[in-house]
Design a protein around this motif. Structure first.
Motif, PDB file in Angstrom:
ATOM      1  N   GLY A 189       0.787  -1.220   0.000  1.00  0.00           N
ATOM      2  CA  GLY A 189       0.000   0.000   0.000  1.00  0.00           C
ATOM      3  C   GLY A 189       0.821   1.273   0.000  1.00  0.00           C
ATOM      4  N   PHE A 190       1.998   1.261   0.615  1.00  0.00           N
ATOM      5  CA  PHE A 190       2.794   2.491   0.689  1.00  0.00           C
ATOM      6  C   PHE A 190       4.150   2.370  -0.009  1.00  0.00           C
ATOM      7  CE2 PHE A 190       3.612   0.054   4.561  1.00  0.00           C
ATOM      8  CZ  PHE A 190       4.999   0.013   4.604  1.00  0.00           C
ATOM      9  N   ALA A 191       4.339   1.324  -0.811  1.00  0.00           N
ATOM     10  CA  ALA A 191       5.644   1.078  -1.436  1.00  0.00           C
ATOM     11  C   ALA A 191       6.014   2.130  -2.472  1.00  0.00           C
ATOM     12  CB  ALA A 191       5.652  -0.306  -2.091  1.00  0.00           C
ATOM     13  N   ASP A 192       5.023   2.883  -2.985  1.00  0.00           N
ATOM     14  CA  ASP A 192       5.317   3.888  -4.013  1.00  0.00           C
ATOM     15  C   ASP A 192       5.282   5.312  -3.470  1.00  0.00           C
ATOM     16  OD1 ASP A 192       5.506   2.193  -6.482  1.00  0.00           O
ATOM     17  OD2 ASP A 192       3.490   1.630  -5.872  1.00  0.00           O
ATOM     18  N   ARG A 193       5.219   5.455  -2.155  1.00  0.00           N
ATOM     19  CA  ARG A 193       5.111   6.783  -1.560  1.00  0.00           C
ATOM     20  C   ARG A 193       6.463   7.377  -1.166  1.00  0.00           C
ATOM     21  NH1 ARG A 193       0.006   8.311   0.836  1.00  0.00           N
ATOM     22  NH2 ARG A 193      -1.642   6.952   0.044  1.00  0.00           N
ATOM     23  N   TYR A 194       7.540   6.608  -1.331  1.00  0.00           N
ATOM     24  CA  TYR A 194       8.844   7.062  -0.857  1.00  0.00           C
ATOM     25  C   TYR A 194       9.909   6.862  -1.926  1.00  0.00           C
ATOM     26  CZ  TYR A 194       6.375   6.563   3.594  1.00  0.00           C
ATOM     27  OH  TYR A 194       5.457   6.651   4.604  1.00  0.00           O
ATOM     28  N   ASP A 195      11.006   7.548  -1.757  1.00  0.00           N
ATOM     29  CA  ASP A 195      12.206   7.300  -2.552  1.00  0.00           C
ATOM     30  C   ASP A 195      12.582   5.824  -2.373  1.00  0.00           C
ATOM     31  OD1 ASP A 195      14.777   7.082  -3.572  1.00  0.00           O
ATOM     32  OD2 ASP A 195      15.633   8.633  -2.295  1.00  0.00           O
ATOM     33  N   ARG A 196      12.739   5.103  -3.479  1.00  0.00           N
ATOM     34  CA  ARG A 196      12.987   3.667  -3.384  1.00  0.00           C
ATOM     35  C   ARG A 196      14.332   3.367  -2.712  1.00  0.00           C
ATOM     36  NH1 ARG A 196       8.591   2.300  -6.334  1.00  0.00           N
ATOM     37  NH2 ARG A 196       8.371   3.071  -8.476  1.00  0.00           N
ATOM     38  N   LYS A 197      15.281   4.268  -2.818  1.00  0.00           N
ATOM     39  CA  LYS A 197      16.560   4.056  -2.130  1.00  0.00           C
ATOM     40  C   LYS A 197      16.347   4.065  -0.617  1.00  0.00           C
ATOM     41  CE  LYS A 197      20.888   6.352  -0.948  1.00  0.00           C
ATOM     42  NZ  LYS A 197      21.763   7.530  -1.155  1.00  0.00           N
ATOM     43  N   LYS A 198      15.575   5.021  -0.101  1.00  0.00           N
ATOM     44  CA  LYS A 198      15.312   5.086   1.341  1.00  0.00           C
ATOM     45  C   LYS A 198      14.532   3.860   1.804  1.00  0.00           C
ATOM     46  CE  LYS A 198      15.346  10.143   1.568  1.00  0.00           C
ATOM     47  NZ  LYS A 198      14.547  11.373   1.846  1.00  0.00           N
ATOM     48  N   LEU A 199      13.563   3.441   0.989  1.00  0.00           N
ATOM     49  CA  LEU A 199      12.786   2.259   1.333  1.00  0.00           C
ATOM     50  C   LEU A 199      13.690   1.026   1.378  1.00  0.00           C
ATOM     51  CD1 LEU A 199       9.695   1.973   1.836  1.00  0.00           C
ATOM     52  CD2 LEU A 199       9.521   1.038  -0.473  1.00  0.00           C
ATOM     53  N   LEU A 200      14.596   0.929   0.417  1.00  0.00           N
ATOM     54  CA  LEU A 200      15.533  -0.192   0.377  1.00  0.00           C
ATOM     55  C   LEU A 200      16.419  -0.207   1.616  1.00  0.00           C
ATOM     56  CD1 LEU A 200      16.813  -2.553  -1.220  1.00  0.00           C
ATOM     57  CD2 LEU A 200      18.311  -0.867  -2.311  1.00  0.00           C
ATOM     58  N   LEU A 201      16.941   0.954   1.994  1.00  0.00           N
ATOM     59  CA  LEU A 201      17.803   1.031   3.174  1.00  0.00           C
ATOM     60  C   LEU A 201      17.051   0.651   4.449  1.00  0.00           C
ATOM     61  CD1 LEU A 201      19.952   4.245   2.565  1.00  0.00           C
ATOM     62  CD2 LEU A 201      20.790   1.901   2.862  1.00  0.00           C
ATOM     63  N   PHE A 202      15.800   1.072   4.558  1.00  0.00           N
ATOM     64  CA  PHE A 202      15.000   0.746   5.747  1.00  0.00           C
ATOM     65  C   PHE A 202      14.840  -0.765   5.900  1.00  0.00           C
ATOM     66  CE2 PHE A 202      10.773  -0.308   7.464  1.00  0.00           C
ATOM     67  CZ  PHE A 202      10.905   0.194   8.747  1.00  0.00           C
ATOM     68  N   PHE A 203      14.387  -1.417   4.837  1.00  0.00           N
ATOM     69  CA  PHE A 203      14.144  -2.854   4.922  1.00  0.00           C
ATOM     70  C   PHE A 203      15.454  -3.642   4.974  1.00  0.00           C
ATOM     71  CE2 PHE A 203       9.918  -1.570   3.532  1.00  0.00           C
ATOM     72  CZ  PHE A 203       9.129  -2.388   4.330  1.00  0.00           C
ATOM     73  N   TYR A 204      16.481  -3.130   4.335  1.00  0.00           N
ATOM     74  CA  TYR A 204      17.768  -3.811   4.376  1.00  0.00           C
ATOM     75  C   TYR A 204      18.358  -3.775   5.784  1.00  0.00           C
ATOM     76  CZ  TYR A 204      22.404  -5.294   2.772  1.00  0.00           C
ATOM     77  OH  TYR A 204      23.578  -5.980   2.582  1.00  0.00           O
ATOM     78  N   THR A 205      18.167  -2.649   6.470  1.00  0.00           N
ATOM     79  CA  THR A 205      18.635  -2.541   7.860  1.00  0.00           C
ATOM     80  C   THR A 205      17.901  -3.548   8.748  1.00  0.00           C
ATOM     81  OG1 THR A 205      19.134  -0.189   7.569  1.00  0.00           O
ATOM     82  CG2 THR A 205      18.888  -0.991   9.827  1.00  0.00           C
ATOM     83  N   GLY A 206      16.580  -3.653   8.582  1.00  0.00           N
ATOM     84  CA  GLY A 206      15.816  -4.637   9.350  1.00  0.00           C
ATOM     85  C   GLY A 206      16.239  -6.062   9.037  1.00  0.00           C
ATOM     86  N   PHE A 207      16.532  -6.318   7.776  1.00  0.00           N
ATOM     87  CA  PHE A 207      17.011  -7.645   7.366  1.00  0.00           C
ATOM     88  C   PHE A 207      18.328  -7.987   8.056  1.00  0.00           C
ATOM     89  CE2 PHE A 207      20.111  -9.532   4.372  1.00  0.00           C
ATOM     90  CZ  PHE A 207      19.623 -10.828   4.310  1.00  0.00           C
TER      91      PHE A 207
END
Length: 425
Positions: free
Chosen positions: A86-104
């Motif tokens: 639902g919110f995957a297109d609301r942010y810069d994809r680089k920031k989204l990648l860093l967020f989930f990568y950090t959690g991973f």
């Protein structure tokens, strides 16, 4: 030209396919980075099974508990994909990648520090919640950074990450576990991952052009998810993904037992089978990607379907056979499977509009995880294991895989024709 725009398309030669577009220096850097990212995520997912013989006695786990630990990643990854869409297109994809990568990475670190079944189970759930979304973000970034005439080669190299994890990552992980402790591979992966995360943070450019598209942010997260799901072409693409995933996951759970008990290959020779198959896949994946860009996705996809059907029918009927024959059949079968996956992924990358790519890929990734789990469950009900370990009714699994391949070929044809009709209109 902005940081995340692709170069202009190369002109097509009269009467022939378009000349392959060269990659810019930044595209080469981004592709290398994304491939390494895929390598790390796939390795984290695959690493549990070969370490089972060490982890189970170390944590006094039963086979059922270990099965729960392995499946926890897949099911949490599927759930995460749906929640993220639902919110995957609301942010810069680089920031989204860093967020989930950090959690991973935090989830992987937790795995490396776990000292009980409960702790490891929770660690795998957390790792799946974050790691399961990374693949969908990578696919969205690929569609943003690379033009359709480049995506075959890109998908070929990304699929090479799967082969590299099998050829390079798994042996190294097993080496660390045998010489130190089963925690060591997870801790090493965290160290490797932190270095990759720093490169992403400081060297990767923002991927935010989709934020300027008309209509972005007009819907609530649930509304955006609904808008993505209800499009007929998206539904067709999701069905294609589910069918392609089903084929591979139905064969995987019983492949080792089938090779040992039905084909008569010693357990000690299994690493040879996987090593040779992995090396060949590593070599052929980029070549398949180049063919997609040169001759078109449909030709390669249909060829892959034909090879898959022929080899699966033969493979699932193998009796006592020499090692060289098994390796040959295994290699050809995997080449066929990848000759379906690479052109399909290149085609799917062009299905959603930029402002829906994140949502589309998140749902697609969730379906892959859920379809894979369902396929393994169905395969378990189709085959029967004899007292001597012999896998009975394995050809029935082959029939289902072949049927799903033929239906996938029809869906792929409809998907490509629908795109052509839309372009013509």
């Amino acid at each position: 030209m902005s940081s995340n725009q692709t170069p202009p398309a190369a002109a097509a030669a009269p009467g022939g396919p378009a000349a392959p577009l060269p990659f810019t220096s930044y595209q080469r850097f981004a592709l290398g980075l994304l491939t390494l990212l895929q390598f790390a995520v796939i390795l984290d997912f695959m690493i549990m099974s070969p370490l089972g013989a060490v982890i189970m006695p170390a944590l006094s786990m039963s086979s059922a508990q270990f099965g729960a630990v392995v499946s926890a990643y897949a099911f949490s990854a599927g759930l995460s994909g749906l929640l993220t869409a639902g919110f995957a297109d609301r942010y810069d994809r680089k920031k989204l990648l860093l967020f989930f990568y950090t959690g991973f990475l935090l989830g992987t670190l937790w795995c490396g520090l776990a000292t009980s079944f409960e702790s490891l189970l929770l660690a795998r759930v957390v790792t799946g919640l974050f790691g399961g979304v990374i693949g969908s973000i990578v696919m969205a970034i690929v569609a943003d950074l690379f033009q359709p005439a480049q995506r075959g080669r890109v998908m070929g190299l990304l699929q090479g990450g799967f082969a590299a994890s099998q050829v390079l990552g798994l042996p190294f992980a097993i080496f660390l576990a045998s010489h130190f402790d089963w925690h060591a591979p997870f801790l090493a992966l965290v160290i490797f991952g932190v270095l990759g995360g720093l490169v992403i943070a400081f060297n990767m450019k923002p991927v935010d052009a989709h934020l300027n598209a008309p209509g972005t942010g007009q819907h609530s997260p649930f509304g955006h998810l609904l808008q993505t799901v209800k499009k007929p072409r998206h539904q067709l693409a999701f069905a294609l993904t589910a069918l392609l995933t089903t084929g591979g996951f139905m064969l995987m759970p019983f492949a080792s037992a089938f090779v040992v008990h039905n084909v008569g290959i010693p357990l000690t020779a299994l690493p040879v089978v996987y090593l040779v198959t992995g090396i060949c896949t590593l070599v052929f994946s980029p070549l398949i990607g180049r063919m997609v860009d040169r001759v078109g996705a449909m030709r390669v996809f249909y060829t892959g379907c034909a090879v898959t059907v022929a080899t699966v029918l033969y493979y699932t009927r193998l009796g006592s056979s020499p090692l060289w024959l098994l390796v040959l059949v295994n290699v050809v079968m995997f080449v066929g499977i990848f000759s379906r996956m690479i052109p399909a992924q290149a085609t799917l990358a062009g299905v959603p509009v930029p402002e829906q790519r994140g949502s589309f890929n998140a749902i697609n990734s969730a379906l892959q995880q859920l379809a894979g789990g369902l396929a393994s469950l169905v395969a378990g009900h189709l085959v029967h294991i004899g007292p001597d370990g012999h896998i009975n009714d394995f050809p029935v699994v082959g029939y289902v895989v072949c049927a799903s391949t033929l239906v996938a070929a029809l869906l792929m044809r409809k998907l490509v024709r629908g795109k052509s009709a839309a372009v013509a209109a």
